[in-house]
Write a protein that holds these residues in place. Structure first.
Motif, mmCIF file in Angstrom:
data_model
loop_
_atom_site.group_PDB
_atom_site.id
_atom_site.type_symbol
_atom_site.label_atom_id
_atom_site.label_comp_id
_atom_site.label_asym_id
_atom_site.label_seq_id
_atom_site.Cartn_x
_atom_site.Cartn_y
_atom_site.Cartn_z
ATOM 1 N N GLN A 70 0.830 -1.198 0.000
ATOM 2 C CA GLN A 70 0.000 0.000 0.000
ATOM 3 C C GLN A 70 0.870 1.255 0.000
ATOM 4 O OE1 GLN A 70 -2.552 -0.543 3.375
ATOM 5 N NE2 GLN A 70 -4.043 -1.758 2.223
ATOM 6 N N GLN A 71 1.934 1.256 0.794
ATOM 7 C CA GLN A 71 2.843 2.407 0.822
ATOM 8 C C GLN A 71 3.555 2.566 -0.516
ATOM 9 O OE1 GLN A 71 5.356 1.707 4.204
ATOM 10 N NE2 GLN A 71 3.848 2.478 5.660
ATOM 11 N N GLY A 73 2.409 1.693 -3.403
ATOM 12 C CA GLY A 73 1.420 2.174 -4.361
ATOM 13 C C GLY A 73 1.215 3.673 -4.303
ATOM 14 N N MET A 74 1.525 4.300 -3.167
ATOM 15 C CA MET A 74 1.364 5.746 -3.041
ATOM 16 C C MET A 74 2.610 6.517 -3.461
ATOM 17 S SD MET A 74 -0.905 6.264 0.366
ATOM 18 C CE MET A 74 -0.518 4.844 1.373
ATOM 19 N N SER A 75 3.708 5.833 -3.720
ATOM 20 C CA SER A 75 4.934 6.508 -4.159
ATOM 21 C C SER A 75 4.861 6.760 -5.669
ATOM 22 C CB SER A 75 6.157 5.655 -3.833
ATOM 23 O OG SER A 75 6.189 4.504 -4.664
ATOM 24 N N ASN A 76 5.746 7.621 -6.166
ATOM 25 C CA ASN A 76 5.778 7.899 -7.605
ATOM 26 C C ASN A 76 6.076 6.632 -8.396
ATOM 27 O OD1 ASN A 76 5.241 10.603 -7.225
ATOM 28 N ND2 ASN A 76 7.395 11.182 -7.162
ATOM 29 N N GLY A 78 5.588 3.558 -7.455
ATOM 30 C CA GLY A 78 4.464 2.642 -7.324
ATOM 31 C C GLY A 78 3.317 3.006 -8.249
ATOM 32 N N MET A 79 3.050 4.304 -8.378
ATOM 33 C CA MET A 79 1.985 4.737 -9.283
ATOM 34 C C MET A 79 2.333 4.403 -10.726
ATOM 35 S SD MET A 79 0.681 8.324 -7.740
ATOM 36 C CE MET A 79 0.014 8.439 -6.092
ATOM 37 N N ASN A 82 1.873 0.611 -11.144
ATOM 38 C CA ASN A 82 0.456 0.233 -11.219
ATOM 39 C C ASN A 82 -0.170 0.674 -12.540
ATOM 40 O OD1 ASN A 82 0.369 -1.082 -8.756
ATOM 41 N ND2 ASN A 82 -0.112 0.795 -7.637
ATOM 42 N N GLN A 83 0.226 1.845 -13.032
ATOM 43 C CA GLN A 83 -0.304 2.313 -14.311
ATOM 44 C C GLN A 83 0.155 1.395 -15.437
ATOM 45 O OE1 GLN A 83 0.920 6.248 -15.455
ATOM 46 N NE2 GLN A 83 -0.684 6.430 -16.994
#
Length: 101
Positions: A70-71, A73-76, A78-79, A82-83
């Motif tokens: 989860q942490q 996923g909130m980082s640059n 991680g985003m 996920n994209q």
């Protein structure tokens, strides 16, 4: 030559794995042959097998890993990850190209 005990143990393990053949662990006439060697049943699915079993059996480790994900996923990074993963899961249909005259 001086070899550490760890190197010798790893070499022995690799040697045993290299000697495995279908006749050692495979199926004969539909019945499974179970080897009686000391190491039978201890070998996991590659080097990550122990980690997979730990995640399946340890609720605290599951929660710790989920929190990290989860942490992340909130980082640059991680985003971006996920994209890219979503783009691979749902590829955009190719647009028809216009004819050139």
């Amino acid at each position: 030559m001086n070899y550490s005990a760890l190197d010798i143990n790893q070499g022995n393990t690799l040697q045993k794995q290299a000697q495995e053949t279908p006749s050692n662990f495979g199926i004969l006439d539909g019945a499974m042959e179970r080897p009686t060697s000391a190491g039978y049943g201890k070998r996991m699915a590659g080097p990550v097998g122990a980690r997979a079993i730990q995640l399946m059996n340890d609720p605290a480790e599951q929660q710790r890993t989920q929190g990290w994900m989860q942490q992340f996923g909130m980082s640059n990074e991680g985003m971006q990850f996920n994209q890219a993963r979503m783009m691979m899961a749902n590829p955009q249909p190719q647009q028809p190209q216009e004819e050139q005259k």
